[in-house]
Motif scaffolding. Structure first.
Motif, PDB file in Angstrom:
ATOM      1  N   THR A  15       1.116  -7.273   1.944  1.00 15.86           N
ATOM      2  CA  THR A  15       0.792  -8.135   3.085  1.00 15.86           C
ATOM      3  C   THR A  15       0.797  -9.600   2.665  1.00 15.86           C
ATOM      4  O   THR A  15       1.363 -10.450   3.363  1.00 15.86           O
ATOM      5  CB  THR A  15      -0.577  -7.760   3.679  1.00 15.86           C
ATOM      6  OG1 THR A  15      -0.549  -6.396   4.064  1.00 15.86           O
ATOM      7  CG2 THR A  15      -0.913  -8.606   4.886  1.00 15.86           C
TER       8      THR A  15
ATOM      9  N   GLY B  15      -0.171  -2.295  -3.599  1.00 13.59           N
ATOM     10  CA  GLY B  15      -0.824  -1.748  -2.423  1.00 13.59           C
ATOM     11  C   GLY B  15      -0.617  -2.624  -1.200  1.00 13.59           C
ATOM     12  O   GLY B  15       0.139  -3.601  -1.212  1.00 13.59           O
ATOM     13  N   TYR B  16      -1.315  -2.242  -0.161  1.00 16.80           N
ATOM     14  CA  TYR B  16      -1.224  -2.934   1.126  1.00 16.80           C
ATOM     15  C   TYR B  16      -1.551  -4.420   0.990  1.00 16.80           C
ATOM     16  O   TYR B  16      -0.856  -5.272   1.529  1.00 16.80           O
ATOM     17  CB  TYR B  16      -2.181  -2.255   2.111  1.00 16.80           C
ATOM     18  CG  TYR B  16      -2.238  -2.907   3.463  1.00 16.80           C
ATOM     19  CD1 TYR B  16      -1.251  -2.659   4.409  1.00 16.80           C
ATOM     20  CD2 TYR B  16      -3.285  -3.765   3.805  1.00 16.80           C
ATOM     21  CE1 TYR B  16      -1.301  -3.255   5.661  1.00 16.80           C
ATOM     22  CE2 TYR B  16      -3.340  -4.363   5.045  1.00 16.80           C
ATOM     23  CZ  TYR B  16      -2.346  -4.100   5.970  1.00 16.80           C
ATOM     24  OH  TYR B  16      -2.399  -4.695   7.197  1.00 16.80           O
ATOM     25  N   ARG B  17      -2.604  -4.745   0.257  1.00 22.18           N
ATOM     26  CA  ARG B  17      -3.020  -6.144   0.086  1.00 22.18           C
ATOM     27  C   ARG B  17      -1.887  -6.973  -0.516  1.00 22.18           C
ATOM     28  O   ARG B  17      -1.529  -8.022   0.024  1.00 22.18           O
ATOM     29  CB  ARG B  17      -4.256  -6.242  -0.805  1.00 22.18           C
ATOM     30  CG  ARG B  17      -4.686  -7.683  -1.085  1.00 22.18           C
ATOM     31  CD  ARG B  17      -5.917  -7.754  -1.990  1.00 22.18           C
ATOM     32  NE  ARG B  17      -5.812  -6.956  -3.188  1.00 22.18           N
ATOM     33  CZ  ARG B  17      -5.223  -7.359  -4.331  1.00 22.18           C
ATOM     34  NH1 ARG B  17      -4.695  -8.558  -4.404  1.00 22.18           N
ATOM     35  NH2 ARG B  17      -5.178  -6.568  -5.379  1.00 22.18           N
TER      36      ARG B  17
ATOM     37  N   TRP C 267      -8.593   0.955   6.105  1.00 21.71           N
ATOM     38  CA  TRP C 267      -8.238   1.882   5.038  1.00 21.71           C
ATOM     39  C   TRP C 267      -9.454   2.577   4.458  1.00 21.71           C
ATOM     40  O   TRP C 267      -9.323   3.560   3.758  1.00 21.71           O
ATOM     41  CB  TRP C 267      -7.462   1.168   3.925  1.00 21.71           C
ATOM     42  CG  TRP C 267      -8.116  -0.089   3.454  1.00 21.71           C
ATOM     43  CD1 TRP C 267      -9.071  -0.196   2.481  1.00 21.71           C
ATOM     44  CD2 TRP C 267      -7.896  -1.384   3.961  1.00 21.71           C
ATOM     45  NE1 TRP C 267      -9.461  -1.501   2.364  1.00 21.71           N
ATOM     46  CE2 TRP C 267      -8.739  -2.268   3.254  1.00 21.71           C
ATOM     47  CE3 TRP C 267      -7.071  -1.922   4.933  1.00 21.71           C
ATOM     48  CZ2 TRP C 267      -8.783  -3.635   3.499  1.00 21.71           C
ATOM     49  CZ3 TRP C 267      -7.115  -3.286   5.165  1.00 21.71           C
ATOM     50  CH2 TRP C 267      -7.963  -4.117   4.456  1.00 21.71           C
TER      51      TRP C 267
ATOM     52  N   PHE D  39      -4.645   2.904  -1.372  1.00 24.38           N
ATOM     53  CA  PHE D  39      -3.757   2.344  -0.350  1.00 24.38           C
ATOM     54  C   PHE D  39      -3.815   0.821  -0.382  1.00 24.38           C
ATOM     55  O   PHE D  39      -2.780   0.150  -0.375  1.00 24.38           O
ATOM     56  CB  PHE D  39      -4.167   2.861   1.040  1.00 24.38           C
ATOM     57  CG  PHE D  39      -3.472   2.146   2.167  1.00 24.38           C
ATOM     58  CD1 PHE D  39      -2.171   2.470   2.509  1.00 24.38           C
ATOM     59  CD2 PHE D  39      -4.120   1.142   2.879  1.00 24.38           C
ATOM     60  CE1 PHE D  39      -1.515   1.807   3.542  1.00 24.38           C
ATOM     61  CE2 PHE D  39      -3.478   0.472   3.914  1.00 24.38           C
ATOM     62  CZ  PHE D  39      -2.172   0.808   4.240  1.00 24.38           C
ATOM     63  N   TYR D  40      -5.036   0.279  -0.456  1.00 24.64           N
ATOM     64  CA  TYR D  40      -5.206  -1.176  -0.380  1.00 24.64           C
ATOM     65  C   TYR D  40      -4.807  -1.877  -1.675  1.00 24.64           C
ATOM     66  O   TYR D  40      -4.109  -2.891  -1.657  1.00 24.64           O
ATOM     67  CB  TYR D  40      -6.655  -1.504  -0.028  1.00 24.64           C
ATOM     68  CG  TYR D  40      -6.892  -2.973   0.203  1.00 24.64           C
ATOM     69  CD1 TYR D  40      -6.417  -3.597   1.354  1.00 24.64           C
ATOM     70  CD2 TYR D  40      -7.575  -3.739  -0.728  1.00 24.64           C
ATOM     71  CE1 TYR D  40      -6.612  -4.945   1.574  1.00 24.64           C
ATOM     72  CE2 TYR D  40      -7.775  -5.093  -0.518  1.00 24.64           C
ATOM     73  CZ  TYR D  40      -7.293  -5.692   0.634  1.00 24.64           C
ATOM     74  OH  TYR D  40      -7.491  -7.024   0.844  1.00 24.64           O
TER      75      TYR D  40
END
Length: 111
Positions: free
Chosen positions: A67, A62-64, A44, A53-54
């Motif tokens: 996930t 976000g992505y973190r 990213w 994004f993260y």
């Protein structure tokens, strides 16, 4: 109406074992795929868009976060499968023990 015979061995080996096997295989798959995902690295980037994004923004995960949630839920599901298998196996063993106890209490015929 047809009936299905269920013996303690059927419960222990044909019903319980698949739960345990699936839970174990799911755990192994999660570990393998997580390692593959992390091996990609920081795709990213370190700019503002990458951090948004993260980390997410304005209360949006976000992505973190997403996930970590998926991994946690997948591990919980795998553990649940194993625990269901363990309990089904114990249930079959308990029925088997109860059957032997009932047989032991049958009075002997005096012939």
């Amino acid at each position: 109406m047809p009936y299905m015979a269920m013996s303690p061995d059927t419960v222990k080996w044909s019903v319980a074992r698949p739960f345990t096997t699936e839970g174990t295989e799911l755990t192994e798959s999660i570990v393998i795929e997580t390692n593959r995902l992390y091996s990609v690295g920081n795709f990213w980037g370190d700019d503002r868009a990458g951090r948004l994004f993260y980390d997410g923004d304005s209360g949006s995960p976000g992505y973190r976060h997403m996930t970590e949630g998926v991994m946690g839920e997948a591990h919980a599901l795998a553990g649940l499968c194993v625990r269901i298998g363990d309990r089904l196996f114990a249930m079959g063993a308990n029925v088997e023990a109860a059957e032997w106890e009932a047989i032991a209490q049958v009075p002997r015929m005096p012939w």
